[in-house]
Motif scaffolding. Structure first.
Motif, mmCIF file in Angstrom:
data_model
loop_
_atom_site.group_PDB
_atom_site.id
_atom_site.type_symbol
_atom_site.label_atom_id
_atom_site.label_comp_id
_atom_site.label_asym_id
_atom_site.label_seq_id
_atom_site.Cartn_x
_atom_site.Cartn_y
_atom_site.Cartn_z
ATOM 1 N N GLY A 24 0.405 -1.033 0.176
ATOM 2 C CA GLY A 24 0.130 0.101 0.007
ATOM 3 C C GLY A 24 0.406 0.996 -0.188
ATOM 4 O O GLY A 24 0.524 2.459 -0.979
ATOM 5 N N GLY A 55 -1.522 -1.101 -5.274
ATOM 6 C CA GLY A 55 -2.809 -0.968 -4.245
ATOM 7 C C GLY A 55 -3.872 -2.636 -4.103
ATOM 8 O O GLY A 55 -4.585 -2.526 -3.445
ATOM 9 N N SER A 59 -4.435 -4.903 -1.416
ATOM 10 C CA SER A 59 -6.311 -5.534 -1.196
ATOM 11 C C SER A 59 -5.805 -6.802 -0.475
ATOM 12 O O SER A 59 -7.224 -6.791 0.449
ATOM 13 C CB SER A 59 -6.886 -5.007 -2.217
ATOM 14 O OG SER A 59 -7.006 -3.428 -1.634
ATOM 15 N N PHE A 109 -9.217 -1.735 3.989
ATOM 16 C CA PHE A 109 -10.008 -1.585 2.146
ATOM 17 C C PHE A 109 -10.813 -1.154 2.001
ATOM 18 O O PHE A 109 -10.234 -0.870 0.645
ATOM 19 C CB PHE A 109 -10.955 -3.145 2.771
ATOM 20 C CG PHE A 109 -11.835 -3.784 1.865
ATOM 21 C CD1 PHE A 109 -10.217 -5.029 0.910
ATOM 22 C CD2 PHE A 109 -12.228 -4.203 0.865
ATOM 23 C CE1 PHE A 109 -10.269 -5.521 -0.390
ATOM 24 C CE2 PHE A 109 -12.331 -4.524 -0.317
ATOM 25 C CZ PHE A 109 -11.423 -5.618 -1.011
ATOM 26 N N CYS A 110 -11.270 -0.113 2.218
ATOM 27 C CA CYS A 110 -11.987 1.349 2.051
ATOM 28 C C CYS A 110 -10.686 2.235 1.301
ATOM 29 O O CYS A 110 -11.134 2.452 -0.008
ATOM 30 C CB CYS A 110 -13.180 1.586 2.342
ATOM 31 S SG CYS A 110 -14.068 0.836 3.120
ATOM 32 N N LEU A 112 -7.221 1.373 0.272
ATOM 33 C CA LEU A 112 -7.104 0.623 -0.574
ATOM 34 C C LEU A 112 -7.952 0.896 -2.450
ATOM 35 O O LEU A 112 -6.915 1.054 -3.211
ATOM 36 C CB LEU A 112 -6.605 -0.602 -0.292
ATOM 37 C CG LEU A 112 -5.552 -0.346 0.679
ATOM 38 C CD1 LEU A 112 -5.302 -2.777 1.825
ATOM 39 C CD2 LEU A 112 -3.893 -0.229 0.430
ATOM 40 N N ILE A 113 -8.912 0.214 -1.791
ATOM 41 C CA ILE A 113 -10.136 0.426 -2.662
ATOM 42 C C ILE A 113 -10.046 1.485 -3.407
ATOM 43 O O ILE A 113 -9.717 2.103 -4.598
ATOM 44 C CB ILE A 113 -11.350 -0.055 -2.415
ATOM 45 C CG1 ILE A 113 -10.912 -2.060 -2.317
ATOM 46 C CG2 ILE A 113 -12.494 -0.400 -3.274
ATOM 47 C CD1 ILE A 113 -9.783 -2.780 -3.295
ATOM 48 N N THR A 116 -6.680 2.228 -5.216
ATOM 49 C CA THR A 116 -6.640 1.688 -6.665
ATOM 50 C C THR A 116 -7.771 2.295 -7.517
ATOM 51 O O THR A 116 -6.955 2.011 -8.849
ATOM 52 C CB THR A 116 -7.070 0.315 -5.779
ATOM 53 O OG1 THR A 116 -5.714 -0.543 -4.926
ATOM 54 C CG2 THR A 116 -7.004 -0.654 -6.971
ATOM 55 N N GLY A 137 -4.366 3.450 4.154
ATOM 56 C CA GLY A 137 -4.397 1.659 4.145
ATOM 57 C C GLY A 137 -3.740 1.138 4.342
ATOM 58 O O GLY A 137 -3.600 0.027 5.290
ATOM 59 N N CYS A 141 -3.129 -1.120 7.445
ATOM 60 C CA CYS A 141 -2.873 -2.851 7.510
ATOM 61 C C CYS A 141 -1.644 -3.598 8.596
ATOM 62 O O CYS A 141 -2.119 -4.516 9.234
ATOM 63 C CB CYS A 141 -2.193 -3.372 6.040
ATOM 64 S SG CYS A 141 -3.367 -2.982 4.282
#
Length: 163
Positions: A24, A55, A59, A109-110, A112-113, A116, A137, A141
């Motif tokens: 990340g 990214g 995830s 997760f949000c 990173l998404i 991404t 993100g 982690c």
């Protein structure tokens, strides 16, 4: 002969979360290398395919680490406040770590998404500045790894107590 694989599971989960965090942060670095034009709050920049790949990998690793620890740790359910008060301290800790690990999974997760997806577009995009999603993100982690391992250890301790 029964073998205890708990230590190996903890190491695997921690390594997966650390690698997801590093990926990340590396995605954020790759995103910052792309040329951009900034005017006040608005920013126009080209997407970075390298940041997209990093990214997405972060995830996937985060989700896998979460799934492994929660699947192998088992389900610790407390249905009411009275049951929570009567539960052992290991069970209370497991429930607390379960809640925190899910919250951290959702937040990391949000982030990173979002980072991404900002790099997945095939054309230049203009809009509000959206820096730091990938690095935040990635940092989440690392924290997720600590809470997830703590949950796994508490859940396996409960299983040991019941036997």
């Amino acid at each position: 002969m029964v073998r205890n694989y708990g230590f190996l599971v903890c190491i695997i989960v921690i390594v997966m979360d650390v690698v997801a965090g590093i990926l990340g942060i590396q995605a954020e670095i790759a995103q910052n290398k792309v040329k951009d034009l900034k005017m006040w709050v608005l920013e126009c920049r080209d997407p970075s395919y390298e940041a997209f790949k990093l990214g997405l990998s972060a995830s996937i690793l985060l989700a896998l680490a979460h799934a492994i620890s929660h699947f192998l740790g088992g389900c610790i359910c407390i249905k009411s406040k009275e049951e929570y008060k009567r539960a052992t301290s290991n069970r209370q800790l497991a429930m607390l770590f379960l809640i925190f690990s899910w919250i951290l999974l959702g937040a990391a997760f949000c982030m990173l998404i979002i980072g991404t997806l900002a790099n997945s577009r095939s054309r230049e995009s203009c809009g509000l500045s959206n820096h730091r999603f990938l690095s935040i993100g990635g940092i989440l982690c690392f924290i997720h790894g600590l809470f997830t391992v703590a949950y796994y250890v508490s859940a396996t301790a409960i299983t040991g107590e019941q036997k």
